[in-house]
Design a protein around this motif. Structure first.
Motif, mmCIF file in Angstrom:
data_model
loop_
_atom_site.group_PDB
_atom_site.id
_atom_site.type_symbol
_atom_site.label_atom_id
_atom_site.label_comp_id
_atom_site.label_asym_id
_atom_site.label_seq_id
_atom_site.Cartn_x
_atom_site.Cartn_y
_atom_site.Cartn_z
ATOM 1 N N ASP A 108 3.342 12.456 -30.838
ATOM 2 C CA ASP A 108 2.059 13.167 -30.543
ATOM 3 C C ASP A 108 2.231 14.589 -29.648
ATOM 4 O O ASP A 108 3.060 14.428 -28.643
ATOM 5 N N ILE A 109 1.566 15.644 -30.056
ATOM 6 C CA ILE A 109 1.599 16.722 -29.275
ATOM 7 C C ILE A 109 0.343 16.871 -28.454
ATOM 8 O O ILE A 109 -0.603 16.826 -29.173
ATOM 9 N N ILE A 110 0.457 16.957 -27.083
ATOM 10 C CA ILE A 110 -0.891 16.898 -26.346
ATOM 11 C C ILE A 110 -0.824 18.108 -25.555
ATOM 12 O O ILE A 110 0.203 18.664 -25.106
ATOM 13 N N ASN A 111 -1.891 18.351 -24.579
ATOM 14 C CA ASN A 111 -2.148 19.451 -23.693
ATOM 15 C C ASN A 111 -2.000 18.731 -22.455
ATOM 16 O O ASN A 111 -2.198 17.580 -22.093
ATOM 17 N N ALA A 112 -1.396 19.734 -21.649
ATOM 18 C CA ALA A 112 -1.086 19.226 -19.969
ATOM 19 C C ALA A 112 -0.997 20.482 -19.289
ATOM 20 O O ALA A 112 -0.926 21.610 -19.494
ATOM 21 N N ARG A 113 -1.449 20.137 -18.043
ATOM 22 C CA ARG A 113 -1.286 21.184 -16.891
ATOM 23 C C ARG A 113 -0.364 20.985 -15.893
ATOM 24 O O ARG A 113 -0.152 19.880 -15.270
ATOM 25 N N ILE A 114 0.431 21.952 -15.673
ATOM 26 C CA ILE A 114 1.503 21.749 -14.678
ATOM 27 C C ILE A 114 0.872 21.686 -13.030
ATOM 28 O O ILE A 114 -0.129 22.427 -12.905
ATOM 29 N N THR A 115 1.099 20.651 -12.447
ATOM 30 C CA THR A 115 0.509 20.398 -11.265
ATOM 31 C C THR A 115 1.334 20.579 -10.034
ATOM 32 O O THR A 115 1.115 21.257 -8.987
ATOM 33 N N HIS A 116 2.813 20.434 -10.053
ATOM 34 C CA HIS A 116 3.802 20.694 -9.268
ATOM 35 C C HIS A 116 5.080 20.583 -9.392
ATOM 36 O O HIS A 116 5.263 20.059 -10.413
ATOM 37 N N PHE A 117 5.964 21.066 -8.756
ATOM 38 C CA PHE A 117 7.365 21.030 -9.448
ATOM 39 C C PHE A 117 8.244 20.291 -8.396
ATOM 40 O O PHE A 117 8.100 19.980 -7.088
ATOM 41 N N GLU A 118 9.318 19.726 -8.910
ATOM 42 C CA GLU A 118 10.504 19.258 -8.112
ATOM 43 C C GLU A 118 11.849 19.543 -8.805
ATOM 44 O O GLU A 118 11.792 20.237 -9.845
ATOM 45 N N LYS A 119 13.036 19.394 -7.921
ATOM 46 C CA LYS A 119 14.002 20.181 -8.558
ATOM 47 C C LYS A 119 14.373 19.354 -10.122
ATOM 48 O O LYS A 119 14.949 20.053 -11.121
ATOM 49 N N PHE A 120 14.191 18.281 -10.241
ATOM 50 C CA PHE A 120 14.269 17.485 -11.407
ATOM 51 C C PHE A 120 13.309 17.763 -12.648
ATOM 52 O O PHE A 120 13.689 17.077 -13.585
ATOM 53 N N GLY A 121 12.269 18.467 -12.466
ATOM 54 C CA GLY A 121 11.135 18.560 -13.423
ATOM 55 C C GLY A 121 9.858 18.849 -12.751
ATOM 56 O O GLY A 121 9.654 19.355 -11.662
ATOM 57 N N SER A 122 8.840 18.998 -13.882
ATOM 58 C CA SER A 122 7.699 19.424 -13.405
ATOM 59 C C SER A 122 6.688 18.359 -13.694
ATOM 60 O O SER A 122 6.712 17.579 -14.718
ATOM 61 N N PHE A 123 5.767 18.118 -12.735
ATOM 62 C CA PHE A 123 4.746 16.992 -12.883
ATOM 63 C C PHE A 123 3.719 17.427 -13.714
ATOM 64 O O PHE A 123 3.062 18.872 -13.305
ATOM 65 N N VAL A 124 3.126 16.811 -14.429
ATOM 66 C CA VAL A 124 1.812 17.667 -15.344
ATOM 67 C C VAL A 124 0.653 16.512 -15.254
ATOM 68 O O VAL A 124 0.901 15.475 -15.158
ATOM 69 N N ASP A 125 -0.586 17.204 -15.377
ATOM 70 C CA ASP A 125 -1.687 16.261 -15.718
ATOM 71 C C ASP A 125 -2.058 15.948 -16.969
ATOM 72 O O ASP A 125 -2.044 17.006 -17.775
ATOM 73 N N ILE A 126 -1.802 14.988 -17.603
ATOM 74 C CA ILE A 126 -2.169 14.797 -19.199
ATOM 75 C C ILE A 126 -3.553 14.346 -19.546
ATOM 76 O O ILE A 126 -3.931 14.119 -20.643
ATOM 77 N N GLY A 127 -4.457 14.191 -18.449
ATOM 78 C CA GLY A 127 -5.699 14.004 -18.775
ATOM 79 C C GLY A 127 -6.474 13.170 -17.520
ATOM 80 O O GLY A 127 -5.909 12.192 -17.196
ATOM 81 N N CYS A 128 -7.680 13.876 -17.126
ATOM 82 C CA CYS A 128 -8.289 13.214 -15.785
ATOM 83 C C CYS A 128 -7.345 13.256 -14.690
ATOM 84 O O CYS A 128 -7.586 12.133 -13.904
ATOM 85 N N GLY A 129 -6.398 14.057 -14.516
ATOM 86 C CA GLY A 129 -5.524 13.688 -13.436
ATOM 87 C C GLY A 129 -4.415 12.879 -13.523
ATOM 88 O O GLY A 129 -3.915 12.386 -12.362
ATOM 89 N N ILE A 130 -4.074 12.175 -14.746
ATOM 90 C CA ILE A 130 -3.358 11.081 -14.785
ATOM 91 C C ILE A 130 -1.919 11.850 -14.868
ATOM 92 O O ILE A 130 -1.516 12.597 -15.763
ATOM 93 N N PRO A 131 -0.783 11.482 -14.119
ATOM 94 C CA PRO A 131 0.266 12.002 -14.002
ATOM 95 C C PRO A 131 1.280 11.821 -14.993
ATOM 96 O O PRO A 131 1.443 10.673 -15.438
ATOM 97 N N SER A 132 2.231 12.752 -15.450
ATOM 98 C CA SER A 132 3.409 12.338 -16.394
ATOM 99 C C SER A 132 4.622 13.411 -15.687
ATOM 100 O O SER A 132 4.373 14.455 -15.090
ATOM 101 N N LEU A 133 5.860 13.014 -16.285
ATOM 102 C CA LEU A 133 6.865 13.977 -15.717
ATOM 103 C C LEU A 133 7.330 14.597 -16.899
ATOM 104 O O LEU A 133 7.686 13.807 -17.947
ATOM 105 N N LEU A 134 7.619 16.017 -16.774
ATOM 106 C CA LEU A 134 8.472 16.647 -17.847
ATOM 107 C C LEU A 134 9.883 16.934 -17.216
ATOM 108 O O LEU A 134 9.718 17.861 -16.466
#
Length: 305
Positions: free
Chosen positions: A126-152
């Motif tokens: 599934d292809i979804i929309n996400a918003r970049i919230t903050h960075f770590e060296k190992f990846g970007s944390f994103v909001d995938i909906g209503c502030g629910i986080p996931s890691l890219l």
């Protein structure tokens, strides 16, 4: 209901109608509508104060996010929302001791609905929309909906390797991502599959052209220069170049069977390159299979979802 990353619905006509009057807030409470407004303060007890035109909005610490009460979500998830838009449901509207209207809100309730009605139904590919919230060296944390986080993870952002997520994205940026897996509502994401195959990217360039690029790595045998996020070429060694610099390169040759591009660095800029605008090659909402390699290449770089 379409569940979007926070900040996407604040300016919509519907959201503005609900938050702009006490009657609108009451209607939203009765209907269970998810709304958005800006958090202007996080108190010393970690309650969020929400800017509403006709009421004081309060999201108590326990209602601030999924996992706060259980201790699986840290309070930084609340503190970091100040001066940003947050989603919520209206739980109650009351007059405080001074006679001012106070709206008691719940971000957790909005997230629980999003989890049940949207996140739980996401499947691999599934292809979804996400918003970049903050960075770590190992990846970007994103909001995938209503502030629910996931890691890219950083290695899924593009085929061209980068040293830090800020090389590819900006905080607050809206992106698309592909669901690799949904493990009991823990969403694993990837991104590079949306940025085109080797051929799709190489077709934008021709031998003899001089084009801009970004230095991504420096080896004894040459300098790897990114021409686009999913395409890099090897330039002859050159002194005084640094990783992250913008350069102009002359294209000596494009070799589809070897998936190689030979370059010569013509000039070096002093400034660090800013993340470029993302060009997505896939417009659908789902992908089952992606092959990066060219048909006549000995390499076989594929992703099956």
């Amino acid at each position: 209901m379409i569940y979007k990353p926070e900040g996407c619905i604040y300016e919509t006509v519907s959201n503005q109608k609900y938050i702009s009057s006490s009657e609108g807030l009451r209607e939203a409470m009765e209907k269970g509508v998810i709304l958005e407004a800006k958090a202007v303060l996080c108190t010393n007890s970690h309650d969020l104060i929400i800017d509403l035109p006709y009421a004081k909005g309060i999201i108590s610490r326990e209602e601030g996010a999924l996992g706060i009460t259980e201790g699986t979500t840290r309070d930084i998830a609340l503190i970091s929302r100040v001066n940003k838009y947050v989603c919520f449901k209206v739980k109650a509207i009351k007059l405080d001791e001074n006679g001012f209207l106070t709206a008691h809100l719940s971000r957790k309730d909005a997230q629980e609905e999003c989890l049940k009605e949207y996140v739980s139904k996401l499947r691999s590919g599934d292809i979804i929309n996400a918003r970049i919230t903050h960075f770590e060296k190992f990846g970007s944390f994103v909001d995938i909906g209503c502030g629910i986080p996931s890691l890219l993870p950083i290695d899924t952002m593009s085929v061209s390797r980068i040293s830090h997520p800020s090389d590819r994205f900006k905080v607050g940026q809206m992106i698309k991502a592909v669901v690799k897996a949904n493990d009991n509502n823990k969403i694993f994401l990837t991104h590079k599959e949306l940025l085109g195959t080797w051929k799709e990217n190489a077709d934008h360039f021709k031998p003899g052209e001089t084009v801009p690029g970004i230095v991504r790595s420096i080896e004894e045998y040459g300098v790897f220069v990114e021409l686009s996020p999913n395409l890099a070429g090897l330039a002859e060694p050159k002194e005084s170049v640094c990783i992250g610099q913008s350069v102009s390169v002359y294209i000596k040759a494009i070799l589809p069977d070897k998936m190689k591009i030979k370059l010569i660095i013509v000039d070096v800029c002093n400034d660090k390159a800013e993340p470029s605008e993302i060009n997505y090659y896939i417009r659908s909402e789902h992908i089952d299979h992606w092959k990066y390699s060219t048909d006549n290449s000995s390499k076989n770089i594929i992703t099956d979802f």
